[in-house]
Write a protein that holds these residues in place. Structure first.
Motif, mmCIF file in Angstrom:
data_model
loop_
_atom_site.group_PDB
_atom_site.id
_atom_site.type_symbol
_atom_site.label_atom_id
_atom_site.label_comp_id
_atom_site.label_asym_id
_atom_site.label_seq_id
_atom_site.Cartn_x
_atom_site.Cartn_y
_atom_site.Cartn_z
ATOM 1 N N ARG A 178 10.712 -78.755 -6.860
ATOM 2 C CA ARG A 178 9.433 -78.045 -6.918
ATOM 3 C C ARG A 178 8.537 -78.398 -5.730
ATOM 4 O O ARG A 178 7.769 -77.551 -5.264
ATOM 5 N N SER A 179 8.614 -79.628 -5.248
ATOM 6 C CA SER A 179 7.764 -80.010 -4.109
ATOM 7 C C SER A 179 8.100 -79.181 -2.872
ATOM 8 O O SER A 179 7.216 -78.878 -2.064
ATOM 9 N N VAL A 180 9.370 -78.798 -2.717
ATOM 10 C CA VAL A 180 9.759 -77.979 -1.566
ATOM 11 C C VAL A 180 9.244 -76.558 -1.733
ATOM 12 O O VAL A 180 8.846 -75.903 -0.765
ATOM 13 N N LEU A 181 9.212 -76.062 -2.965
ATOM 14 C CA LEU A 181 8.707 -74.718 -3.219
ATOM 15 C C LEU A 181 7.210 -74.605 -2.939
ATOM 16 O O LEU A 181 6.691 -73.508 -2.777
ATOM 17 N N GLU A 182 6.519 -75.728 -2.863
ATOM 18 C CA GLU A 182 5.098 -75.698 -2.520
ATOM 19 C C GLU A 182 4.873 -75.434 -1.034
ATOM 20 O O GLU A 182 3.783 -75.043 -0.628
ATOM 21 N N GLN A 183 5.915 -75.668 -0.213
ATOM 22 C CA GLN A 183 5.815 -75.446 1.230
ATOM 23 C C GLN A 183 7.167 -74.934 1.717
ATOM 24 O O GLN A 183 8.079 -75.719 1.942
ATOM 25 N N GLY A 184 7.282 -73.625 1.859
ATOM 26 C CA GLY A 184 8.554 -73.016 2.183
ATOM 27 C C GLY A 184 8.911 -73.097 3.656
ATOM 28 O O GLY A 184 8.436 -73.962 4.401
ATOM 29 N N LEU A 185 9.752 -72.171 4.093
ATOM 30 C CA LEU A 185 10.247 -72.168 5.467
ATOM 31 C C LEU A 185 9.131 -72.172 6.498
ATOM 32 O O LEU A 185 9.256 -72.769 7.571
ATOM 33 N N TYR A 186 8.028 -71.496 6.177
ATOM 34 C CA TYR A 186 6.919 -71.378 7.122
ATOM 35 C C TYR A 186 5.709 -72.222 6.712
ATOM 36 O O TYR A 186 4.638 -72.100 7.295
ATOM 37 N N GLY A 187 5.893 -73.067 5.697
ATOM 38 C CA GLY A 187 4.822 -73.971 5.282
ATOM 39 C C GLY A 187 3.910 -73.437 4.196
ATOM 40 O O GLY A 187 2.982 -74.125 3.773
ATOM 41 N N ASP B 36 18.956 -70.285 2.631
ATOM 42 C CA ASP B 36 20.027 -69.334 2.359
ATOM 43 C C ASP B 36 19.462 -68.000 1.862
ATOM 44 O O ASP B 36 19.965 -66.928 2.228
ATOM 45 N N ALA B 37 18.416 -68.058 1.042
ATOM 46 C CA ALA B 37 17.784 -66.836 0.525
ATOM 47 C C ALA B 37 16.950 -66.143 1.583
ATOM 48 O O ALA B 37 16.880 -64.911 1.634
ATOM 49 N N GLY B 38 16.303 -66.937 2.440
ATOM 50 C CA GLY B 38 15.345 -66.381 3.390
ATOM 51 C C GLY B 38 14.024 -66.084 2.695
ATOM 52 O O GLY B 38 13.983 -65.855 1.473
ATOM 53 N N THR B 39 12.930 -66.116 3.428
ATOM 54 C CA THR B 39 11.629 -65.800 2.853
ATOM 55 C C THR B 39 10.855 -64.853 3.753
ATOM 56 O O THR B 39 11.104 -64.771 4.958
ATOM 57 N N VAL B 40 9.917 -64.143 3.154
ATOM 58 C CA VAL B 40 9.016 -63.233 3.855
ATOM 59 C C VAL B 40 7.596 -63.729 3.620
ATOM 60 O O VAL B 40 7.188 -63.921 2.462
ATOM 61 N N VAL B 41 6.843 -63.965 4.684
ATOM 62 C CA VAL B 41 5.455 -64.394 4.542
ATOM 63 C C VAL B 41 4.599 -63.187 4.160
ATOM 64 O O VAL B 41 4.690 -62.119 4.784
ATOM 65 N N CYS B 42 3.787 -63.360 3.126
ATOM 66 C CA CYS B 42 2.941 -62.274 2.621
ATOM 67 C C CYS B 42 1.477 -62.704 2.612
ATOM 68 O O CYS B 42 1.161 -63.866 2.349
ATOM 69 N N GLU B 43 0.593 -61.769 2.897
ATOM 70 C CA GLU B 43 -0.841 -62.039 2.887
ATOM 71 C C GLU B 43 -1.478 -61.466 1.631
ATOM 72 O O GLU B 43 -0.981 -60.484 1.069
ATOM 73 N N PRO B 44 -2.574 -62.066 1.143
ATOM 74 C CA PRO B 44 -3.227 -61.559 -0.070
ATOM 75 C C PRO B 44 -3.890 -60.208 0.182
ATOM 76 O O PRO B 44 -4.485 -59.965 1.233
ATOM 77 N N LEU B 45 -3.763 -59.349 -0.809
ATOM 78 C CA LEU B 45 -4.313 -57.994 -0.752
ATOM 79 C C LEU B 45 -5.310 -57.824 -1.889
ATOM 80 O O LEU B 45 -5.061 -58.277 -3.015
#
Length: 302
Positions: free
Chosen positions: A144-153, A191-200
C-alpha cells in the motif's frame, strides 16, 4: 466553500515557519492538527525536506494559518497552491518474487496482481492460510505504501490488488515481507503502466444574457467544456467542466467579462488524463521503482 465528505482535496501548498527556529514547533503543531482533522493531509519531500499541506481551498488555508498562530503561537507562510494529480492504471500488472530466487535476497515470498477498478473503493484481497497474519499485514503495509506514490510520484487510485503469493518461511521476519512487497508492488505497477490524471470540476456560472458569449469563450480558453447553456429572462446559466488548475484563473477573469454580474460554483467530479508530458512529483520516501536507490537508502529505515 462547501466540502462534501467524499470530495478529495485537490490542492497542496508548501508551508514553512516564518522564523526558521520555529520549524520544529511548526512540524509538531501540524502533526497535532492532522490527528484532530482528517481533512488535513501532510507530505514531506525526501530530498528537499519541504513540507506540503493538502487543502480544499483558500478558506481552509486561512483557518489553518489562524489556528497555528492562535493555538500554537507559530507564524507560518504558505506557498502558491498547486494541483494534486493522481495515477490510474493503464492495464493489469503482475509481479512476484519467490524465495530463494528473490533479488535482493529477502527471506520472503510475495506476489501481486493489480488491475483497474472503477466505480467503488479500491480493494485488497488475500486467500487466508498462506501466511501468518503478521506477515500478511507487513506485506500489505509495504504494498500500500507504494500505491501512495506511483510511477510518477502521485497516488495510484481505482485499483484491485490480489495477493497471489505469500508464504510463511521459518526464520523470516515481517520486515522482509514489507521490503520485498514494496519492490514487487513497484514491479506490478510498472507492468500495468499508469496514466497521470488531473482533477476535474463541474462548474456552474450564472450571469447576464449579454455576457454568455464572453463567458463561454473564457471557459474554453481555460480548457473547460460547456455541457449546457440557457437563459430565463435576465438570467443565463452555463454548466460544464473545468480542470481544477484553471479555476482560479477563470474566477479572476469573470468580473471583467460580466461587469461584475456573475456567480460561479465548482464541485469536484472526476479525474481526466493530463495532456502532454505527465508531471512528476518528488518522492517523500524510499523509491522502490529504482532498486539500486531503494537498497542504498534502506539501511535503518525499517
Amino acid at each position: 466553500e462547501r466540502v462534501a465528505a467524499f470530495e478529495p482535496p485537490v490542492f497542496e501548498s508548501r508551508i514553512e515557519a516564518n522564523d526558521p527556529e520555529d520549524q520544529v514547533r511548526l512540524n509538531a503543531a501540524l502533526a497535532d492538527l492532522v490527528d484532530q482533522d482528517p481533512l488535513i493531509g501532510l507530505r514531506r519531500e525526501l530530498a528537499s525536506g519541504e513540507t506540503f499541506v493538502r487543502l480544499y481551498g483558500e478558506v481552509q488555508r486561512e483557518v489553518i494559518e489562524a489556528t497555528l498562530a492562535g493555538d500554537y503561537g507559530v507564524g507560518a507562510t504558505f506557498g502558491e497552491p498547486t494541483v494534486v494529480c493522481v495515477e490510474r492504471l493503464a492495464g493489469e500488472g503482475r509481479a512476484a518474487e519467490i524465495f530463494p530466487d528473490t533479488k535482493p535476497p529477502f527471506y520472503a515470498t510475495v506476489g501481486f496482481t493489480i488491475r483497474p477498478k472503477r466505480g467503488d473503493r479500491s480493494t485488497w484481497s488475500f486467500t487466508p492460510g498462506k501466511a501468518k497474519q503478521g506477515f500478511f499485514d507487513a506485506a500489505e503495509e509495504g504494498g500500500r505504501s507504494v500505491l501512495e506514490q506511483g510511477l510518477y510520484g502521485w497516488p495510484v487510485i481505482d485499483w484491485h490488488v490480489e495477493v497471489t503469493d505469500l508464504i510463511y518461511l521459518v526464520n523470516s521476519v515481517p520486515a522482509d515481507y514489507r521490503r520485498l512487497a514494496m519492490l514487487v508492488m513497484a514491479d506490478a505497477i510498472r507492468d500495468a503502466g499508469t496514466v497521470v490524471c488531473e482533477p476535474l470540476h463541474e462548474v456552474r456560472i450564472t450571469t447576464s444574457p449579454e455576457s454568455v458569449g464572453a463567458v463561454v469563450h473564457a471557459l474554453s480558453t481555460h480548457r473547460g467544456t460547456v455541457v449546457d447553456a440557457g437563459s430565463e429572462g435576465e438570467i443565463s446559466r452555463i454548466s460544464g467542466t473545468i480542470p481544477a488548475a484553471e479555476i482560479d484563473g477563470l474566477t479572476r477573469e469573470l468580473p471583467g467579462l460580466t461587469n461584475g454580474r456573475a456567480d460561479m460554483e465548482t464541485r469536484f467530479c472526476d479525474y481526466r488524463p493530463v495532456e502532454g508530458d505527465p508531471p512528476v512529483r518528488p518522492r517523500t520516501d524510499l523509491n522502490p521503482f529504482d532498486r539500486v536507490e531503494f537498497m542504498s537508502r534502506l539501511s535503518g529505515r525499517f
